[in-house]
Design a protein around this motif. Sequence first.
Motif, short mmCIF file in Angstrom:
data_model
loop_
_atom_site.label_atom_id
_atom_site.label_comp_id
_atom_site.label_asym_id
_atom_site.label_seq_id
_atom_site.Cartn_x
_atom_site.Cartn_y
_atom_site.Cartn_z
N UNK A 1 0.81 -1.23 0.00
CA UNK A 1 0.00 0.00 0.00
C UNK A 1 0.84 1.27 0.00
N UNK A 2 2.05 1.22 0.56
CA UNK A 2 2.90 2.41 0.58
C UNK A 2 3.32 2.82 -0.82
N UNK A 3 3.38 1.88 -1.75
CA UNK A 3 3.78 2.21 -3.12
C UNK A 3 2.74 3.07 -3.83
N UNK A 4 1.49 2.98 -3.40
CA UNK A 4 0.43 3.74 -4.07
C UNK A 4 0.58 5.23 -3.85
N UNK A 5 1.21 5.63 -2.74
CA UNK A 5 1.41 7.05 -2.44
C UNK A 5 2.87 7.47 -2.55
N UNK A 6 3.72 6.56 -3.00
CA UNK A 6 5.14 6.87 -3.14
C UNK A 6 5.36 7.66 -4.42
N UNK A 7 5.91 8.89 -4.34
CA UNK A 7 6.14 9.68 -5.56
C UNK A 7 7.16 9.05 -6.50
N UNK A 8 7.93 8.07 -6.01
CA UNK A 8 8.91 7.41 -6.86
C UNK A 8 8.28 6.30 -7.71
N UNK A 9 7.03 5.95 -7.44
CA UNK A 9 6.35 4.91 -8.21
C UNK A 9 5.84 5.51 -9.52
N UNK A 10 6.77 5.79 -10.43
CA UNK A 10 6.42 6.50 -11.66
C UNK A 10 5.51 5.67 -12.56
N UNK A 11 5.68 4.34 -12.53
CA UNK A 11 4.82 3.50 -13.36
C UNK A 11 3.37 3.59 -12.95
N UNK A 12 3.12 3.53 -11.63
CA UNK A 12 1.74 3.64 -11.14
C UNK A 12 1.18 5.03 -11.41
N UNK A 13 2.00 6.05 -11.22
CA UNK A 13 1.55 7.43 -11.48
C UNK A 13 1.19 7.59 -12.95
#
Length: 319
Positions: free
Chosen positions: A265-277
């Motif tokens: 769940x932390x990856x959903x709000x991580x600004x480094x998760x450019x693929x999800x963004x």
Amino acid sequence: MESESSYHWSLPEVRIVVIYFVLASTWIVGSDLLLTKSVPDSSEVGVIQSLKGLNFVITTAVLLFFVLRRAYGGWRLAEKRRLVVIEQARERFRRLSAHIQTLREEDRTRIAREIHDELGQLLTGIKMELRLVETRLADREDRTLNPCIDKLVEASEMVDTTINSVQRISAGLRPSALDHLGLGAALREEAEHFSQRTSIPCAIEIDDYPETLPSEVSTAAFRIFQESLTNIARHAEARKIDSTFSVKDNILKLAIHDDGKGIDPAELTDPKSLGLIGMLERAENVGGRVAFVRSARKGTEVILTIPLPSVGTPPTVFA
């Protein structure tokens, strides 16, 4: 000094304090005089003092109310303006991002076509010339030409390998199936290529969908599917992928489920998760949304939904 003094007096907070001070003083002094005249008996001095104190407290509370109301009113107005500015900046950024993605897809399409058409034709022409020379040399009975014939065969095989690489690079930039056969065929082709590259079985079930979909919707859905598979291969440690694609009640739905370790769940709000963004932005640019669900069965499910305009064309069944 005189200009500085006039500047301080021109400040709004100074004027407000002076106005409130004059009004409060006038009210307190006037009301105290009225109380004193209305109760001339000296035995009621304690009552008068109590009323004066209560009058002072009430007046102070009223003034404090108006001061705070003015202060918080200004703060609320400033906060509202700040939110409007943030929303405007966010909207400008979203439009810029959508424009950049559109330009990127146009460049990919143009480059893919140039690579496939021009380089493909040139390489095919080179291969035909090599075969022609090979045939003419083979018709001669001079055995000293055999090494040359072998080199021509090797060169022809290298050309075949190069043609395959050109086709692979062209399909990676922009799959031709997406433009010629539709979104369903492109998704199926991408799933097959993914299984071949990663050895992870990727099954996709395609239900009824319209023959023609808006180009930007097809591109967004395909890129989100592509990015989902890439994330699964990199992070999920999955052994199997099941996907579904359908259009019902003018709602496009694409679901990708893997049996991996599940998304953090932390990856959903991580600004480094450019693929999800990037996936979220692509969906938002076409009026859709992407949900990342940690499945109760195991793994993660990516669900894309995009509302479509009313389509009058009959649906095509893609088996």
